[in-house]
Design a protein around this motif. Structure first.
Motif, PDB file in Angstrom:
ATOM      1  N   GLN A  56       0.763  -1.375  -0.195  1.00  0.00           N
ATOM      2  CA  GLN A  56      -0.036  -0.136  -0.056  1.00  0.00           C
ATOM      3  C   GLN A  56       0.379   1.520  -0.042  1.00  0.00           C
ATOM      4  N   ARG A  57       1.878   1.054   0.878  1.00  0.00           N
ATOM      5  CA  ARG A  57       3.176   2.521   0.347  1.00  0.00           C
ATOM      6  C   ARG A  57       3.374   2.541  -0.262  1.00  0.00           C
ATOM      7  N   HIS A  58       3.694   1.298  -1.061  1.00  0.00           N
ATOM      8  CA  HIS A  58       4.511   1.558  -2.707  1.00  0.00           C
ATOM      9  C   HIS A  58       3.240   1.877  -3.333  1.00  0.00           C
ATOM     10  N   VAL A  59       1.856   1.613  -3.431  1.00  0.00           N
ATOM     11  CA  VAL A  59       0.910   2.064  -3.652  1.00  0.00           C
ATOM     12  C   VAL A  59       0.917   3.787  -4.095  1.00  0.00           C
ATOM     13  N   ILE A  60       0.508   4.021  -2.771  1.00  0.00           N
ATOM     14  CA  ILE A  60       0.231   5.505  -2.944  1.00  0.00           C
ATOM     15  C   ILE A  60       1.244   6.298  -2.780  1.00  0.00           C
ATOM     16  N   ASP A  61       2.620   6.057  -2.839  1.00  0.00           N
ATOM     17  CA  ASP A  61       3.794   6.985  -3.149  1.00  0.00           C
ATOM     18  C   ASP A  61       3.861   6.686  -4.806  1.00  0.00           C
TER      19      ASP A  61
END
Lengths: 749, 749
Positions: free
Chosen positions: B105-110
């Motif tokens: 999720q962190r990667h997606v948001i970033d």
């Protein structure tokens, strides 16, 4: 001078237009008389008694004509079977039927204040189902011929026979599409395919009714096409159950034959028992009025199936409102119902408008005028030559024999064969090769397979016979004798199958459907078969005969596909081939005729894989865990004694040319089948759809170019389709396609 | 500080109305970003690799997030099974899933210019199908409990488990109605009845989503109800085939569960593979838009089933137009398809309006806002207590065990029994009692029937065990050992059945359906079974064990009704009861628990008589020539260890009171079933329709008045119906009816 002869008015003027005659007559009728025209309540066999010198009319007939001041229609005056109890001892034979019909008609006209004659409506599912009537092969056999022209001639013969005997209207099986072989009436279907059924329905209408026109010739018969609609798809193959049909499935599969029949000018259709989307046809206004009359422009008569109107009381609460529901839905003429006898009360209670009733009466009267019954109420034509009927019936039977497998050239019977064992419960009987509805036969009528072989084998060939077992049950006592015959022969012909014979053990419902089959009846109306199995002993016999090592040709005489393992050297199906079927089968076995039949139904591997059709929706499916989803034998399949090669189809506009070559050593007839496979299309397509076909007979080495055009009704201008030409649906899957892009401007012009 | 954290705008304001947030965010997005939100293309297990210390993201995930500048939804991040190849060696277990979800999720948001989080969509057909996920009994077992309240609690537990592990959206089986047991996904159906399925679907939605509202609680999970619509009626029980449904059949049988789920507030539905009237659901605007959104007012999300959009290229000619067809029909979010990745091109080619695409994007975004993902993108909740999950799963299993026959009081096991033989291929395994989709289990997890009996029998009772044979095949070598055990025992417990275990021998299609079953898999997605037969050796084992004369209780562990002759002293079905099913079964066998289950599907006598349902259309049918048309065991049937008497129902307005008395010696739970039989009604009725039910637990001799009201949705003011209250559909046919005349003014007020 009779009462009627003194009458006059426009309606009695043969020169007046039919519509004017109808209007005039209708304007003179009382409500009671009108209601009488919509009723066909009596069983015909209750109208007369045979006497030492002729016939006399019954009190029942008098009561009926008194009730309404006349009679609209009379069902089955000549019907003879185990249900009606009519046979050669008490019924009208070919010679005396016209006399009986005249007696009844004279009484009806005399009973009618306005001299209105009755319609005599007779069962004609495969020939006239009366004593001495020429029995044709059942529809499933007709479907296997793929020969509309031949069928048209046979239908014309049957119509002439009916009219000569004083009958007027033929109830003909045509519209039911065979989608579930468990259904006992599968034999009454032309097959599983809407296009093939449509072409045969057209042929039937043309043959019986003649060229479209206002009046019917004296040897032509208006038809009631049975059944409208969707009855071939009842749930579980259960007779009269609901049909689970989406709107598109109904229109694509179950309606094309009706549409074709209506276009060909069919005088009437029969509303089916089954429901479609919530309402049985007899109460289904969407079907009978909105579709049939409003959209298709049908102007003929709608008859309800037997007691179908009364059945509607299940949801309306009583038979008066049931009759009103049916009339309002679009039924004109009822059959055996009480509901339609109360239509005057329904009018009085405001359940139906008298104008709706008048429209129905007008349609009944119109048919009587079209038949010329006011001018020529009595049938006095000469019977057509019986030998012509026999020839046409045998031609159809011969053309329907379908060779499903033929290992090592077992058939035709080799000249080296000198001993043939003819075994099996269908080998020496004609009773069980006739199909349902058939009248009792005179002793000695017809030809069994044993009869046919005995007559046709070259001299010196020894024929030995043993039945082996019965059609039903598991009594194995006769098997050793059959095995002994087979073991000492060069070839065994093992004739197995089912039976729709309504023998005396059968019980019947009020509408004539079989209720129980304590007899050998395992097929026909009311005889649905879950497992599609022959009697248990037949499988034991098959195994035992094959185990002798003697090459065995299995012949199936049946009204539906049964599950029969492909273990013998050769396998044929002849369906119910009619009275002289044994002769046709023998000719094919001996190579005196070609096996010209092609399957009009897929043959399943088991009941567990149903439904099985070639024209299922195109989904990728690898099969069941325990079984293939593919049929054992494909729609369109049927071997020849020769072989054919098809060239790659060539497309020119909408015309498809394909070169067909007889590559074998014998004459043969190939049924060239044109399928489409839709590529770009607005709704999910079927894997294949039959779109044209043509039978072509070729001498050895002969090559001919066959030109066909796919049925334009099946194509839309937004589509791209493949054209595949092949000898069966299965073969079409492997055939080289040509692409037809209907989006090309002007293509359809 | 991440890129997203620096962002601002109405859409980032948790206090702003959701619609305003959606509008604001949508206005900021590029076409490419919008298209990204509609895609759920990756298999979740391709997004990560487990390392020695945790997880790392794959190049595949990077490529996906780069392609659209973010990620709309990710399927199956935690899925583990033979198809995905994920197991305890390489996948996320209960302890580490949240960590993995946060990493992704962190990667997606970033990756997202606007900081949009992804939806993590997980399989939850019967509990979370992930490593360590609590496995519930399959839906067919849940249907047998007739206990929506219990199911609601189990569903709530499963939802909390999912959210705690970082998942967001649950794919739940609910809408398929079991109309053909050949279908391998029958196990995913609550049963054959629309009313029972509707009540259980409501319970599922309530349990997983909580009380209806704009926002989901942190332990609640929006559901995607599978499948919309009609997939339980595919032709031949063939997976993904067309459904042959009239409009009324669709609405009466296949849509009520969906309607109830939508009314209960279901966040999403999944468009089914099958076609209804010509178009697969993913391309069926009549279903997805005209019915679901326009008529029903559904405002949630429509997801397509896996690769269902791409399949539409079969009729559109290419995947771009396939995507356009699906979007225009009403699909918002695709699954694994290529077609939806080309929606920008579809907009450019004019195949879809951008406004239509915007509406779909808005629905995806709205769900993310409702979940609070912009505020709380990472799941960090504590896992609910595992023992609670085990208890709920076991409660469901216990409540679903259905006693079909019990001759001479064989069960519960008598205190005089001191030697029990536990035999059969399902007796000592937990692998095959779990149902399809289930993740690999940790060694030692779960309870087999043998485990359960060993644990629960009184001390001194001797248990001997032999498997007898395998689930599939005809190897009889183990039978003598089982027979020896049975012959020397006082009771034999013979555990037979099927399996949906995706063992390593299974191959899979691109959508995860099983392609071949070289393993013991005979049920589940892609494993359709024509003959409904167990493995051949199981029948031999049954016959041999029964022949010992030792009283034998047969327990069936299965995902569909199989054909099992009723030859043993007792017969139970436990369906697939989940991990601890063996314990529940043992409790029932030993009388520590009541057999509370009641059939939610009719059990057929053979595949040849299909379809078999209690709620078929009401036609008089005497059966097939070779077989009854009635089921072997009726819908609603299930014996108790006690007995009940029902009084004559009393009607007061729309309320039905019936006195229920426990007339036996033990406590028991009767499922009081209220059926209607329509008498006066506008369309052809079914024989019976379940309209209400209530489970009531009674002590010996206790009597209670049960009050029920028939479902008002099923009644029309023009109708007259009978009310019949009974313990099964079969018993209702013989029950004394009371007549409810809905035409009485004011009755429904």
């Amino acid at each position: 001078m009779t009462q009627a002869a003194a009458l006059s008015g426009t309606y009695r003027d043969p020169a007046a237009p039919t519509d004017a005659r109808v209007r005039d007559l209708l304007s003179r009728m009382t409500l009671r008389e009108k209601v009488g025209q919509l009723n066909q309540r009596m069983y015909g066999w209750d109208a007369y008694r045979r006497t030492a010198t002729g016939f006399e009319l019954t009190d029942a007939l008098h009561a009926e004509t008194d009730r309404f001041g006349g009679l609209g229609a009379l069902y089955g005056l000549m019907r003879a079977d185990a249900w009606s109890g009519v046979d050669h001892a008490n019924g009208p034979d070919a010679e005396h039927s016209a006399e009986l019909a005249e007696l009844v008609q004279r009484h009806v006209i005399d009973s009618s204040r306005l001299g209105i004659p009755a319609l005599f409506v007779e069962e004609m599912p495969h020939g006239h189902m009366a004593l001495d009537g020429t029995v044709l092969p059942v529809n499933l056999a007709v479907g296997a011929t793929w020969d509309p022209e031949l069928y048209e001639r046979a239908a014309a013969y049957a119509a002439a026979e009916l009219r000569a005997r004083g009958g007027h209207v033929a109830l003909v099986a045509a519209l039911d599409i065979a989608r579930d072989p468990r259904w006992g009436r599968t034999e009454e279907c032309f097959g599983e395919d809407p296009y093939l059924a449509a072409r045969l329905t057209e042929a039937l209408v043309r043959g019986m009714q003649g060229a479209p026109g206002e009046h019917f010739a004296a040897d032509k018969t208006p038809v009631v096409l049975k059944h409208f609609a969707g009855q071939g798809a009842t749930v579980g193959g259960r007779n009269s159950a609901e049909s689970a049909l989406s709107s598109r499935e109904l229109h694509e599969i179950h309606l094309p034959a009706a549409r074709a029949g209506v276009r060909a000018g069919a005088a009437a259709v029969m509303a089916a028992y089954n429901e479609v989307d919530g309402l049985p046809s007899a109460g289904n206004r969407a079907l009978l009025t909105e579709l049939l009359r409003d959209r298709w422009g049908f102007t003929g008569l709608v008859m309800a199936d037997g007691l179908a109107v009364d059945r509607l009381a299940r949801i309306t609460g009583d038979k008066v409102s049931a009759g009103a529901l049916a009339l309002n839905a679009g039924v004109d003429l009822s059959l055996w119902d009480e509901g339609f006898t109360h239509l005057a009360e329904a009018v009085e209670r405001g359940l139906v408008e008298e104008s709706v009733l008048d429209a129905a009466v007008a349609r009944v009267l119109r048919l009587k005028f079209r038949l010329g019954l006011f001018e020529r109420p009595y049938g006095r034509g000469e019977l057509p030559p019986p030998e012509q009927g026999r020839a046409l019936s045998t031609d159809l039977a011969r053309a329907s024999v379908t060779l499903l497998s033929n290992h090592a050239g077992t058939l035709p019977v080799s000249p080296t064969v000198s001993r043939i064992a003819v075994v099996g419960p269908q080998s020496a009987t004609t009773e069980h090769q006739l199909g349902d509805y058939t009248a009792p036969q005179r002793p000695g009528t017809g030809t069994s397979v044993l009869d046919g072989l005995r007559r046709l084998v070259p001299s010196g060939v020894d024929i030995r016979h043993a039945p082996g077992c019965a059609l039903t049950g598991d009594d194995l006592a006769g098997i050793p004798e059959a095995v002994a015959a087979a073991a000492t022969s060069d070839l065994a012909v093992l004739v197995l199958g089912g039976s729709s014979a309504r023998t005396s053990g059968t019980d019947f419902a009020a509408n004539g459907a079989a209720v129980t089959a304590v007899s050998e009846m395992t097929c026909g109306e009311g005889a649905d078969l879950a497992g599609l199995r022959l009697g248990a002993a037949q499988y034991a016999l098959l195994d035992a005969v094959v185990a002798t090592g003697t090459p065995t040709a299995v012949v199936l005489v049946q009204g539906r596909p049964h599950i029969v393992p492909d273990t013998a050297a050769a396998l044929l199906t002849a369906w119910y081939p009619g009275q002289w079927g044994g002769e046709a089968i023998a000719e094919v076995l001996l190579g005196l005729a070609e096996p010209a039949g092609r399957l009009s139904v897929s043959v399943p591997r088991s009941a567990a894989q149903l439904p099985v059709h070639y024209n299922h929706k195109d989904i990728e499916y690898s099969g069941y865990v325990d079984e293939s989803a593919e049929p054992l034998h494909s729609f369109g399949h049927g071997l020849s004694y020769t072989s054919f090669a098809y060239g790659t189809p060539r497309l020119s506009g909408l015309t498809v040319d394909v070169d067909v070559t007889n590559t074998g050593e014998r004459y043969g007839r190939s049924v060239v089948q044109l399928y489409i496979r839709r590529l770009i299309t607005p709704v999910w397509p079927r894997t294949l759809e039959l779109c044209a076909f043509e039978g072509v007979g070729l001498a050895p080495g002969e090559r001919r170019t066959v030109s066909m055009s796919p049925d334009a009704d099946q194509l839309a201008p937004s589509e791209v389709v493949e054209i595949r030409v092949a000898e069966s649906a299965r073969a079409a899957l492997d055939a080289v396609p040509v692409v037809l892009d209907l989006r090309v401007p002007g293509l359809r012009a």
